[in-house]
Design an enzyme around this catalytic site. Structure first.
Site, mmCIF file in Angstrom:
data_model
loop_
_atom_site.group_PDB
_atom_site.id
_atom_site.type_symbol
_atom_site.label_atom_id
_atom_site.label_comp_id
_atom_site.label_asym_id
_atom_site.label_seq_id
_atom_site.Cartn_x
_atom_site.Cartn_y
_atom_site.Cartn_z
ATOM 1 N N ASP A 1 5.275 -8.756 0.452
ATOM 2 C CA ASP A 1 5.655 -8.388 -0.827
ATOM 3 C C ASP A 1 7.039 -7.975 -0.818
ATOM 4 O O ASP A 1 7.734 -7.863 0.278
ATOM 5 C CB ASP A 1 4.724 -6.883 -1.201
ATOM 6 C CG ASP A 1 4.830 -6.045 0.007
ATOM 7 O OD1 ASP A 1 5.536 -6.139 0.826
ATOM 8 O OD2 ASP A 1 3.638 -5.246 -0.074
ATOM 9 N N ASN B 1 -4.092 4.814 -0.373
ATOM 10 C CA ASN B 1 -5.181 4.586 -1.326
ATOM 11 C C ASN B 1 -6.208 3.218 -0.941
ATOM 12 O O ASN B 1 -6.895 3.025 -1.710
ATOM 13 C CB ASN B 1 -4.568 4.481 -2.531
ATOM 14 C CG ASN B 1 -3.754 3.362 -2.772
ATOM 15 O OD1 ASN B 1 -3.562 2.663 -1.864
ATOM 16 N ND2 ASN B 1 -3.097 3.005 -4.030
ATOM 17 N N HIS C 1 -4.610 0.352 -0.420
ATOM 18 C CA HIS C 1 -4.109 -0.883 -0.678
ATOM 19 C C HIS C 1 -3.418 -1.543 0.374
ATOM 20 O O HIS C 1 -3.163 -1.319 1.675
ATOM 21 C CB HIS C 1 -2.946 -0.655 -1.758
ATOM 22 C CG HIS C 1 -1.481 -0.125 -1.033
ATOM 23 N ND1 HIS C 1 -0.490 0.493 -1.873
ATOM 24 C CD2 HIS C 1 -1.087 -0.215 0.148
ATOM 25 C CE1 HIS C 1 0.510 0.837 -1.095
ATOM 26 N NE2 HIS C 1 0.069 0.441 -0.136
ATOM 27 N N GLU D 1 -3.170 -3.053 -5.401
ATOM 28 C CA GLU D 1 -3.724 -1.603 -5.646
ATOM 29 C C GLU D 1 -5.225 -1.662 -6.078
ATOM 30 O O GLU D 1 -5.788 -2.509 -6.476
ATOM 31 C CB GLU D 1 -2.821 -1.048 -6.609
ATOM 32 C CG GLU D 1 -1.588 -0.899 -6.308
ATOM 33 C CD GLU D 1 -0.983 0.195 -5.289
ATOM 34 O OE1 GLU D 1 -1.673 0.619 -4.453
ATOM 35 O OE2 GLU D 1 0.153 0.350 -5.312
HETATM 36 P P1 PGA Z 1 3.472 2.981 5.507
HETATM 37 O O1 PGA Z 1 3.309 1.860 4.074
HETATM 38 O O2 PGA Z 1 3.603 2.086 6.655
HETATM 39 O O3 PGA Z 1 5.010 3.227 4.866
HETATM 40 O O4 PGA Z 1 2.576 4.028 5.437
HETATM 41 C C1 PGA Z 1 1.968 1.091 4.496
HETATM 42 C C2 PGA Z 1 1.523 0.382 2.936
HETATM 43 O O5 PGA Z 1 1.563 1.198 2.132
HETATM 44 O O6 PGA Z 1 0.975 -0.726 3.037
#
Ligand code: PGA
Length: 245
Positions: free
Chosen positions: A67, A136, A138, A143
Site C-alpha cells: 500500500d 482493528n 486490517h 479496514e
Molecule cells: P504496525 O502496522 O506494524 O505499525 O503495527 C501494522 C498494520 O497496520 O498493518
C-alpha cells in the site's frame, strides 16, 4: 492457518527473515509481497544484515508493496516507498525495475490500481506475501467494513489507522493522508503463501479474532482463514488472546 508463537519480537523477526531467506534460496526469482509499519522494522534489519553477510541474494527477486498513501509521491519522506528505501531497498541488491509500488501520486488512482494488478499478474503472482495487522484487524489498508473490495483500490483510512501512522508525519494525525491505495483482500488471497506477523499486546485482540473468530469483513485478516498456506507468526504478547494453543 498455522500459528507459531515465539518468545519476543526478536525471535519473530528472526523466524520471518529465515522464511524470506529460505524462499529466495529455493527460488531466486521469487515474487515477494512486502509490508511497512513498525512490525517489519526488525525483519528488514535482519535481511539487510543477512545480505551484507552474503546470506541472501535479491538479484533476481521481484517485490510488490502492499500500500501507499494517496497524494504522496515516492520521494516524499513520509511515503511508504521512502520507508522501504530506508529500511531495505537502499541496502540490498534488488533490481530497481523489479521493485513495484502503488504510486500514491498517480493522476488516476483507478487506472493506477488496475496497472498494479496487471503488473502482479505479469510477474506470475506473489509467491510469499508478508503482512502486518492493524489493531482493528486490517491488512494492508483493508479496514473493517460491511464489505471489502477484492482488487487493489482507493481506500479510506480508519481514524485509528491515521493515528497509528502519525509518527511518520511528526506526530500530527491530521497530516496523515485520509486515503491510500492498497492491495485488496483478493490480491492478498491470490498470493501462494502468506505470513502474517504481529508483536505486542496491542495486537492480541486482533490476532485472537483473526485466528479463532468468525470469517468476517469486520476483521479483514480473518479472511486469511480461507487460504490454505497462511502462517501466523506472533510473539507471546500478541498471542495472549488465543485460547487454543
Ligand atoms: P504496525 O502496522 O506494524 O505499525 O503495527 C501494522 C498494520 O497496520 O498493518
Amino acid at each position: 492457518m498455522t500459528v507459531r508463537i515465539l518468545k519476543d519480537e526478536k525471535a519473530v523477526a528472526r523466524a520471518v527473515a529465515a522464511r524470506v531467506i529460505a524462499t529466495l534460496a529455493a527460488t531466486p526469482a521469487a515474487v515477494l509481497g512486502l509490508p511497512t509499519g513498525r512490525t517489519p522494522v526488525q525483519l528488514y534489519a535482519r535481511l539487510r544484515a543477512a545480505h551484507a553477510a552474503g546470506r541472501v541474494d535479491f538479484a533476481q527477486a521481484t517485490t510488490f508493496n502492499l500500500d501507499e498513501f494517496l497524494g504522496l509521491p515516492a520521494d516524499h519522506p513520509a511515503s511508504y516507498r521512502a520507508f522501504m528505501e530506508t529500511h531495505l531497498f537502499g541496502h540490498v541488491n534488488l533490481s530497481r525495475h523489479r521493485i513495484h509500488f502503488l504510486n500514491g501520486a498517480a493522476p488516476d488512482p483507478v487506472a493506477e490500481c488496475a496497472r498494479y494488478e496487471a503488473a502482479i499478474r505479469r510477474a506470475g503472482g506473489i509467491d510469499l506475501q508478508i503482512l502486518g495487522i492493524g489493531a482493528n484487524g486490517h491488512i494492508g489498508f483493508n479496514e473493517p467494513a460491511a464489505g471489502l473490495i477484492g482488487d487493489s483500490h482507493l481506500a479510506r483510512l480508519a481514524p485509528g489507522t491515521r493515528r497509528s501512522n502519525s509518527d511518520l508525519f511528526g506526530g500530527r494525525v491530521r497530516a496523515v493522508p485520509p486515503n491510500a491505495l492498497s492491495m485488496g483482500v483478493g490480491t492478498i488471497l491470490r498470493s501462494r503463501a502468506v505470513v502474517l506477523v504481529a508483536t505486542g499486546a496491542g495486537k492480541a485482540d486482533a490476532i485472537a479474532a483473526t485466528v479463532e473468530g468468525l470469517v468476517t469483513t469486520r476483521v479483514p485478516a480473518s479472511l486469511l482463514q480461507l487460504h490454505e498456506a497462511v502462517e501466523v507468526v506472533v510473539d507471546q504478547a500478541a498471542a495472549a488472546g488465543l485460547t487454543r494453543r
